[in-house]
Design a protein around this motif. Structure first.
Motif, PDB file in Angstrom:
ATOM      1  N   ALA A  43     -13.217   1.485   3.956  1.00 30.34           N
ATOM      2  CA  ALA A  43     -11.827   1.358   3.506  1.00 30.34           C
ATOM      3  C   ALA A  43     -11.695   0.277   2.431  1.00 30.34           C
ATOM      4  O   ALA A  43     -12.319  -0.773   2.507  1.00 30.34           O
ATOM      5  CB  ALA A  43     -10.927   1.016   4.680  1.00 30.34           C
ATOM      6  N   ASP A  44     -10.895   0.580   1.430  1.00 34.69           N
ATOM      7  CA  ASP A  44     -10.574  -0.412   0.410  1.00 34.69           C
ATOM      8  C   ASP A  44      -9.408  -1.236   0.914  1.00 34.69           C
ATOM      9  O   ASP A  44      -8.426  -0.694   1.427  1.00 34.69           O
ATOM     10  CB  ASP A  44     -10.181   0.266  -0.917  1.00 34.69           C
ATOM     11  CG  ASP A  44     -11.367   0.936  -1.583  1.00 34.69           C
ATOM     12  OD1 ASP A  44     -12.503   0.466  -1.363  1.00 34.69           O
ATOM     13  OD2 ASP A  44     -11.159   1.925  -2.302  1.00 34.69           O
ATOM     14  N   TYR A  45      -9.529  -2.542   0.743  1.00 38.35           N
ATOM     15  CA  TYR A  45      -8.472  -3.427   1.188  1.00 38.35           C
ATOM     16  C   TYR A  45      -7.551  -3.768   0.037  1.00 38.35           C
ATOM     17  O   TYR A  45      -7.996  -4.064  -1.056  1.00 38.35           O
ATOM     18  CB  TYR A  45      -9.047  -4.722   1.773  1.00 38.35           C
ATOM     19  CG  TYR A  45      -9.876  -4.509   3.006  1.00 38.35           C
ATOM     20  CD1 TYR A  45      -9.304  -4.018   4.168  1.00 38.35           C
ATOM     21  CD2 TYR A  45     -11.230  -4.795   3.012  1.00 38.35           C
ATOM     22  CE1 TYR A  45     -10.050  -3.815   5.311  1.00 38.35           C
ATOM     23  CE2 TYR A  45     -11.989  -4.603   4.153  1.00 38.35           C
ATOM     24  CZ  TYR A  45     -11.396  -4.114   5.290  1.00 38.35           C
ATOM     25  OH  TYR A  45     -12.135  -3.918   6.415  1.00 38.35           O
ATOM     26  N   GLU A  46      -6.270  -3.692   0.301  1.00 43.47           N
ATOM     27  CA  GLU A  46      -5.276  -4.144  -0.668  1.00 43.47           C
ATOM     28  C   GLU A  46      -4.909  -5.567  -0.296  1.00 43.47           C
ATOM     29  O   GLU A  46      -4.654  -5.860   0.862  1.00 43.47           O
ATOM     30  CB  GLU A  46      -4.024  -3.272  -0.596  1.00 43.47           C
ATOM     31  CG  GLU A  46      -4.033  -2.099  -1.515  1.00 43.47           C
ATOM     32  CD  GLU A  46      -2.683  -1.415  -1.495  1.00 43.47           C
ATOM     33  OE1 GLU A  46      -1.684  -2.039  -1.922  1.00 43.47           O
ATOM     34  OE2 GLU A  46      -2.643  -0.263  -1.038  1.00 43.47           O
ATOM     35  N   PHE A  47      -4.859  -6.436  -1.307  1.00 44.05           N
ATOM     36  CA  PHE A  47      -4.510  -7.823  -1.046  1.00 44.05           C
ATOM     37  C   PHE A  47      -3.095  -8.100  -1.504  1.00 44.05           C
ATOM     38  O   PHE A  47      -2.641  -7.597  -2.523  1.00 44.05           O
ATOM     39  CB  PHE A  47      -5.484  -8.763  -1.759  1.00 44.05           C
ATOM     40  CG  PHE A  47      -6.852  -8.766  -1.137  1.00 44.05           C
ATOM     41  CD1 PHE A  47      -7.114  -9.555  -0.031  1.00 44.05           C
ATOM     42  CD2 PHE A  47      -7.862  -7.978  -1.645  1.00 44.05           C
ATOM     43  CE1 PHE A  47      -8.363  -9.569   0.557  1.00 44.05           C
ATOM     44  CE2 PHE A  47      -9.122  -7.978  -1.068  1.00 44.05           C
ATOM     45  CZ  PHE A  47      -9.378  -8.774   0.039  1.00 44.05           C
ATOM     46  N   GLU A  48      -2.412  -8.919  -0.713  1.00 48.33           N
ATOM     47  CA  GLU A  48      -1.038  -9.290  -1.009  1.00 48.33           C
ATOM     48  C   GLU A  48      -0.984 -10.814  -1.144  1.00 48.33           C
ATOM     49  O   GLU A  48      -1.496 -11.532  -0.279  1.00 48.33           O
ATOM     50  CB  GLU A  48      -0.164  -8.822   0.156  1.00 48.33           C
ATOM     51  CG  GLU A  48       1.283  -9.148   0.031  1.00 48.33           C
ATOM     52  CD  GLU A  48       2.064  -8.569   1.210  1.00 48.33           C
ATOM     53  OE1 GLU A  48       3.091  -7.938   0.944  1.00 48.33           O
ATOM     54  OE2 GLU A  48       1.655  -8.759   2.376  1.00 48.33           O
ATOM     55  N   GLU A  49      -0.370 -11.288  -2.227  1.00 48.45           N
ATOM     56  CA  GLU A  49      -0.277 -12.723  -2.441  1.00 48.45           C
ATOM     57  C   GLU A  49       0.648 -13.340  -1.401  1.00 48.45           C
ATOM     58  O   GLU A  49       1.760 -12.886  -1.185  1.00 48.45           O
ATOM     59  CB  GLU A  49       0.253 -13.031  -3.845  1.00 48.45           C
ATOM     60  CG  GLU A  49       0.272 -14.508  -4.140  1.00 48.45           C
ATOM     61  CD  GLU A  49       0.730 -14.846  -5.552  1.00 48.45           C
ATOM     62  OE1 GLU A  49       1.375 -15.890  -5.697  1.00 48.45           O
ATOM     63  OE2 GLU A  49       0.455 -14.070  -6.483  1.00 48.45           O
ATOM     64  N   LYS A  50       0.171 -14.426  -0.782  1.00 48.73           N
ATOM     65  CA  LYS A  50       0.945 -15.121   0.247  1.00 48.73           C
ATOM     66  C   LYS A  50       1.462 -16.474  -0.229  1.00 48.73           C
ATOM     67  O   LYS A  50       2.433 -16.982   0.308  1.00 48.73           O
ATOM     68  CB  LYS A  50       0.092 -15.335   1.503  1.00 48.73           C
ATOM     69  CG  LYS A  50      -0.200 -14.061   2.242  1.00 48.73           C
ATOM     70  CD  LYS A  50       1.085 -13.488   2.786  1.00 48.73           C
ATOM     71  CE  LYS A  50       0.816 -12.258   3.609  1.00 48.73           C
ATOM     72  NZ  LYS A  50       2.017 -11.641   4.102  1.00 48.73           N
ATOM     73  N   GLY A  51       0.792 -17.056  -1.202  1.00 53.25           N
ATOM     74  CA  GLY A  51       1.216 -18.369  -1.676  1.00 53.25           C
ATOM     75  C   GLY A  51       0.299 -18.896  -2.762  1.00 53.25           C
ATOM     76  O   GLY A  51      -0.672 -18.234  -3.141  1.00 53.25           O
ATOM     77  N   ARG A  52       0.636 -20.093  -3.246  1.00 54.80           N
ATOM     78  CA  ARG A  52      -0.144 -20.730  -4.312  1.00 54.80           C
ATOM     79  C   ARG A  52      -0.163 -22.235  -4.104  1.00 54.80           C
ATOM     80  O   ARG A  52       0.801 -22.809  -3.616  1.00 54.80           O
ATOM     81  CB  ARG A  52       0.471 -20.476  -5.690  1.00 54.80           C
ATOM     82  CG  ARG A  52       0.350 -19.070  -6.177  1.00 54.80           C
ATOM     83  CD  ARG A  52       1.097 -18.871  -7.495  1.00 54.80           C
ATOM     84  NE  ARG A  52       0.981 -17.485  -7.891  1.00 54.80           N
ATOM     85  CZ  ARG A  52       0.317 -17.069  -8.965  1.00 54.80           C
ATOM     86  NH1 ARG A  52      -0.243 -17.931  -9.767  1.00 54.80           N
ATOM     87  NH2 ARG A  52       0.238 -15.795  -9.240  1.00 54.80           N
TER      88      ARG A  52
END
Length: 147
Positions: free
Chosen positions: A102-111
């Motif tokens: 499975a390809d993982y989609e990444f979601e930005e959580k912070g900086r």
């Protein structure tokens, strides 16, 4: 005369109490937000839109968090002439399937933003920004990602 004196004294006391309340800067309990960093699956280290490094894997992210010494951060206003140096972009996986392929989609959580020649940083999470002055060794550690 007593009523006027009492009214003036009351107004002065109110102004003093309200004025002091607005000038105090409250510390933020960063331990609530450090869990968001811990939940990161990947941290991109960026400078001028170029990725310099990638921090991934549970142990590497745990070491990164420990090195930040979050409990020693102190909320402070950022100097006006601050220029962003490095950006540490925190991502977590958006969808995790149990399939190995499975390809993982990444979601930005912070900086986390560091600034040139400065011990200040900005922590952005959930569209909220906090500015901090951090220990010298934390900035020295974060600057090791430039090389």
């Amino acid at each position: 005369m007593k009523k006027i004196l009492t009214a003036i004294l009351s107004i002065l006391i109110l102004i003093g109490i309200c004025g002091c309340g607005f000038t105090q800067q409250q510390d933020v309990d960063m331990t609530k937000y450090s869990s968001n960093i811990e939940k990161s699956d990947r941290i991109d280290v960026m400078k001028n839109e170029e990725r310099l490094d990638l921090i991934s894997g549970h142990n590497n992210i745990e070491d990164f968090i420990t090195s930040l010494k979050i409990e020693e951060w102190r909320m402070k206003d950022l100097p006006k002439d601050s220029k962003v140096d490095l950006e540490f972009i925190l991502y977590s996986t958006k969808n995790q399937d149990e399939e190995e392929s499975a390809d993982y989609e990444f979601e930005e959580k912070g900086r986390i933003l560091t600034y040139e020649d400065s011990r200040y940083l900005t922590f952005e999470i959930n569209k909220i920004q906090f500015n901090f002055k951090v220990p010298k060794e934390v900035i020295e550690y974060l600057n090791t990602f430039k090389n």
